[in-house]
Design an enzyme around this catalytic site. Structure first.
Site, PDB file in Angstrom:
ATOM      1  CG  ASN A  69      -9.240  -4.245   3.737  1.00 51.49           C
ATOM      2  OD1 ASN A  69      -8.811  -5.200   3.105  1.00 51.49           O
ATOM      3  ND2 ASN A  69      -9.672  -3.141   3.153  1.00 51.49           N
ATOM      4  CD  GLU A 115      -8.149  -4.396  -8.137  1.00 50.03           C
ATOM      5  OE1 GLU A 115      -8.122  -3.227  -7.706  1.00 50.03           O
ATOM      6  OE2 GLU A 115      -8.494  -4.681  -9.298  1.00 50.03           O
ATOM      7  CB  CYS A 117      -8.793  -0.362  -1.050  1.00 52.82           C
ATOM      8  SG  CYS A 117     -10.221  -1.298  -1.606  1.00 52.82           S
ATOM      9  CD  GLU A 147      -9.815  -8.632  -7.362  1.00 50.22           C
ATOM     10  OE1 GLU A 147      -9.777  -9.851  -7.120  1.00 50.22           O
ATOM     11  OE2 GLU A 147      -9.616  -7.771  -6.504  1.00 50.22           O
TER      12      GLU A 147
HETATM   13  P1  NAD Z   1      -0.165  -6.099   2.785  1.00 49.14           P
HETATM   14  O1  NAD Z   1       0.334  -5.714   1.445  1.00 49.14           O
HETATM   15  O2  NAD Z   1       0.681  -5.853   3.968  1.00 49.14           O
HETATM   16  O3  NAD Z   1      -0.485  -7.671   2.807  1.00 49.14           O
HETATM   17  C1  NAD Z   1      -1.368  -8.260   1.866  1.00 49.14           C
HETATM   18  C2  NAD Z   1      -1.069  -9.751   1.790  1.00 49.14           C
HETATM   19  O4  NAD Z   1       0.237  -9.946   1.227  1.00 49.14           O
HETATM   20  C3  NAD Z   1      -1.035 -10.481   3.132  1.00 49.14           C
HETATM   21  O5  NAD Z   1      -1.639 -11.747   2.971  1.00 49.14           O
HETATM   22  C4  NAD Z   1       0.444 -10.608   3.412  1.00 49.14           C
HETATM   23  O6  NAD Z   1       0.779 -11.686   4.261  1.00 49.14           O
HETATM   24  C5  NAD Z   1       0.993 -10.859   2.021  1.00 49.14           C
HETATM   25  N1  NAD Z   1       2.414 -10.555   1.849  1.00 49.14           N
HETATM   26  C6  NAD Z   1       3.205  -9.703   2.550  1.00 49.14           C
HETATM   27  N2  NAD Z   1       4.455  -9.702   2.057  1.00 49.14           N
HETATM   28  C7  NAD Z   1       4.467 -10.568   1.003  1.00 49.14           C
HETATM   29  C8  NAD Z   1       5.468 -10.986   0.066  1.00 49.14           C
HETATM   30  N3  NAD Z   1       6.708 -10.510   0.111  1.00 49.14           N
HETATM   31  N4  NAD Z   1       5.115 -11.868  -0.892  1.00 49.14           N
HETATM   32  C9  NAD Z   1       3.855 -12.337  -0.974  1.00 49.14           C
HETATM   33  N5  NAD Z   1       2.870 -11.995  -0.107  1.00 49.14           N
HETATM   34  C10 NAD Z   1       3.171 -11.105   0.868  1.00 49.14           C
HETATM   35  O7  NAD Z   1      -1.601  -5.402   2.918  1.00 49.14           O
HETATM   36  P2  NAD Z   1      -2.597  -5.438   4.164  1.00 49.14           P
HETATM   37  O8  NAD Z   1      -2.041  -4.590   5.246  1.00 49.14           O
HETATM   38  O9  NAD Z   1      -2.988  -6.850   4.482  1.00 49.14           O
HETATM   39  O10 NAD Z   1      -3.907  -4.744   3.543  1.00 49.14           O
HETATM   40  C11 NAD Z   1      -4.068  -3.384   3.434  1.00 49.14           C
HETATM   41  C12 NAD Z   1      -3.811  -2.919   2.021  1.00 49.14           C
HETATM   42  O11 NAD Z   1      -4.684  -3.593   1.114  1.00 49.14           O
HETATM   43  C13 NAD Z   1      -4.096  -1.449   1.809  1.00 49.14           C
HETATM   44  O12 NAD Z   1      -3.063  -0.866   1.047  1.00 49.14           O
HETATM   45  C14 NAD Z   1      -5.396  -1.460   1.006  1.00 49.14           C
HETATM   46  O13 NAD Z   1      -5.609  -0.325   0.200  1.00 49.14           O
HETATM   47  C15 NAD Z   1      -5.247  -2.668   0.193  1.00 49.14           C
HETATM   48  N6  NAD Z   1      -6.553  -3.131  -0.294  1.00 49.14           N
HETATM   49  C16 NAD Z   1      -6.866  -2.944  -1.613  1.00 49.14           C
HETATM   50  C17 NAD Z   1      -8.109  -3.353  -2.099  1.00 49.14           C
HETATM   51  C18 NAD Z   1      -8.475  -3.178  -3.552  1.00 49.14           C
HETATM   52  O14 NAD Z   1      -9.334  -3.914  -4.012  1.00 49.14           O
HETATM   53  N7  NAD Z   1      -7.866  -2.261  -4.276  1.00 49.14           N
HETATM   54  C19 NAD Z   1      -9.032  -3.948  -1.230  1.00 49.14           C
HETATM   55  C20 NAD Z   1      -8.684  -4.108   0.101  1.00 49.14           C
HETATM   56  C21 NAD Z   1      -7.433  -3.711   0.561  1.00 49.14           C
END
Ligand code: NAD
Length: 478
Positions: free
Chosen positions: A150, A247, A281, A459
């Site tokens: 995102n 995060e 997020c 962060e």
């Molecule tokens: P996601 O958890 O599906 O994926 C995040 C990353 O993790 C991707 O690069 C993915 O390929 C990787 N991944 C998936 N499975 C894994 C595993 N088993 N081991 C290691 N890596 C793995 O999240 P998304 O759909 O890409 O992003 C959306 C989420 O991110 C939402 O929940 C959002 O709230 C969160 N987000 C949080 C913040 C924050 O700063 N708090 C900022 C932006 C997004």
């Protein structure tokens, strides 16, 4: 684009056996690119190269690190429009939103170029006679950075810049949905002169990420993404005693007190809930409105939302682009369909849109009669769906704002200084906004949540030093 974009390992672009394809969510007939998928051997090689490079990099001069980060900042700033256009094509956020994201990444690199030379410890007298104490900060080692789609340029930037500034070696695993823009970042760091093995990028899905986090050569993992994946990573990383920063998601409240400026509150609600297609997020997903102004607020919110223009990310007329993928469209529209059966009263939107053609377009949705038993208020939707709660009074609004396991960002609209201060004190969130949307943050101050929204040090800015350095206490006498 026919050419395959390769992984960046040990200072070179390395092809892979398999590759993936990325398509424009605003128009899925447009291919964005083809990308090499890093296998287990690629990840292993990247970790080995980083371990080798760390010995020299941790001893590199702060000036060398600052110069590299500063060059990266200048390259990003000089290519803002081009990078933002690619970002908008690949992720689906509108061009102005993409320009803001790229600009923030440039500022972040420039800020951490300065921090590289400002890295300070502490010098104290020992409690013992004739002994001095130095508390030094040193690099942690090899860090794995796993990022979501995102904010596919600024999040890799805000993790990589401090990691490199403080002398760590980095392996970035970007989201499989946004490889093209991550590849540009890797290429910029390559051109900025980052030494071999110091910054690397492995593309791929969860398997590639899992290979990275489970490698014992990785000293620390910084992850931004969903709670589900975050807890899987936590089990791995904490289990082997490595450092972890998570995060995660949010269920961010925006409180509208009876003395709020309603026009400004509506504007913040619309920006916070629906811009970036609600895929933030920090998005405002629960709007908690004092009963005295609830009906007036809702009328204005529906009116304003109905005037939003949803369209192609590169169309200047668009306020909101598409959702990022077919899976996101299914997920978000599923929440909208199920909400009424959970007691949520439909007030506006929530349809999958057939135009413009070939994109993942979804109409922002407003539901009323919010309560904390409804799924749309307990789970992170991560799309443009908002739930409006009617609060009995200010105390009830505070209670509802905190009635969630998440604690990322919380906002209040009020003209009362006392209410604003009470809200800041009472909030369970890591970030609190007064008369501002719940979204939007600065690069020079800590960013992050509490509770189920985060784990480990914050962060960005002043916070990043806690995760990307470790202290060493030296006792010195003659
Ligand atoms: P996601 O958890 O599906 O994926 C995040 C990353 O993790 C991707 O690069 C993915 O390929 C990787 N991944 C998936 N499975 C894994 C595993 N088993 N081991 C290691 N890596 C793995 O999240 P998304 O759909 O890409 O992003 C959306 C989420 O991110 C939402 O929940 C959002 O709230 C969160 N987000 C949080 C913040 C924050 O700063 N708090 C900022 C932006 C997004």
């Amino acid at each position: 684009m026919r050419q395959v974009r390769n992984n960046y390992i040990d200072g070179a672009w390395r092809p892979a056996e398999h590759c993936s394809e990325g398509y424009n969510p605003s128009d899925t007939s447009e291919l964005i690119g083809r990308f090499a998928i890093a296998g287990a051997a690629d990840v292993r090689d990247a970790v080995d190269a980083a371990r080798k490079a760390f010995a020299d990099w941790k001893e590199s001069s702060p000036q060398q690190r600052a110069d590299i980060l500063d060059r990266a900042a200048n390259m990003i700033a000089g290519r803002t429009q081009e990078l933002a256009t690619l970002l908008a094509r690949e992720e689906g956020k509108t061009l102005p939103e993409a320009v803001a994201e790229v600009t923030k990444a440039a500022h972040t690199f420039r800020y951490f170029a300065g921090e590289a030379v400002r890295l300070a410890g502490a010098s104290l007298r020992s409690v013992r006679k004739a002994v001095d104490v130095d508390v030094r900060r040193e690099a942690v080692g090899v860090v794995g950075l796993i990022t979501p789609w995102n904010f596919p340029f600024s999040i890799p930037a805000w993790k990589s810049a401090p990691a490199l500034a403080y002398g760590n070696c980095v392996i970035l695993k970007p989201s499989e949905l946004t490889n093209a823009i991550a590849w540009e970042l890797a290429n910029i760091l390559h051109e900025a002169g980052v030494p071999r093995g110091v910054f690397q990028m492995v593309m791929g899905s969860g398997d590639t990420g899992a290979a990275l986090v489970s490698n014992p050569g990785v000293d620390a993992v910084s992850f931004t993404g969903s709670g589900l994946v975050g807890s899987m990573i936590a089990a791995q990383v904490i289990g082997r005693g490595a450092r972890l920063q998570l995060e995660l998601g949010g269920k961010n409240p925006l409180v509208v007190a009876e003395d709020a400026d309603l026009e400004k509150a509506v504007d913040a609600a619309v920006r916070g809930a629906f811009y970036s297609t609600g895929q933030r997020c920090t998005a405002s997903s629960r709007i908690i409105v004092d009963g005295a102004v609830h009906d007036d607020f809702v009328e204005r919110l529906v009116d304003r939302t109905a005037r939003l223009r949803i369209g192609h990310a590169l169309d200047e007329a668009s306020d909101i682009g598409p959702l990022v993928s077919a899976a996101q469209l299914r997920r978000v529209s599923g929440y909208a369909e199920a909400a009424p059966s959970d007691g949520a009263r439909h007030a506006f939107g929530g349809r999958v849109l057939a135009t413009p053609a070939n994109g993942y377009y979804f109409e922002p949705a407003i539901f009323l009669d919010g309560n904390m038993h409804q799924n749309i208020n307990r789970e992170e939707v991560f799309g443009p769906i908002v739930s409006v709660f009617k609060a009995a009074d200010f105390a009830d609004a505070l209670r509802l704002a905190n009635a969630t396991e998440f604690g990322l960002s919380a906002g209040i609209f009020t003209s009362s200084h006392a209410k604003a201060r009470a809200f800041i004190r009472a909030s369970n969130s890591g970030m609190v906004m007064v008369n501002l949307p719940t979204v939007g943050s600065d690069y020079h101050v800590p960013f992050g949540g509490r509770g189920a929204s985060a784990y480990g040090p914050k962060e960005m800015g002043l916070g990043a030093i806690e995760f990307f350095t470790q202290t060493k206490t030296a006792y010195i006498t003659d």
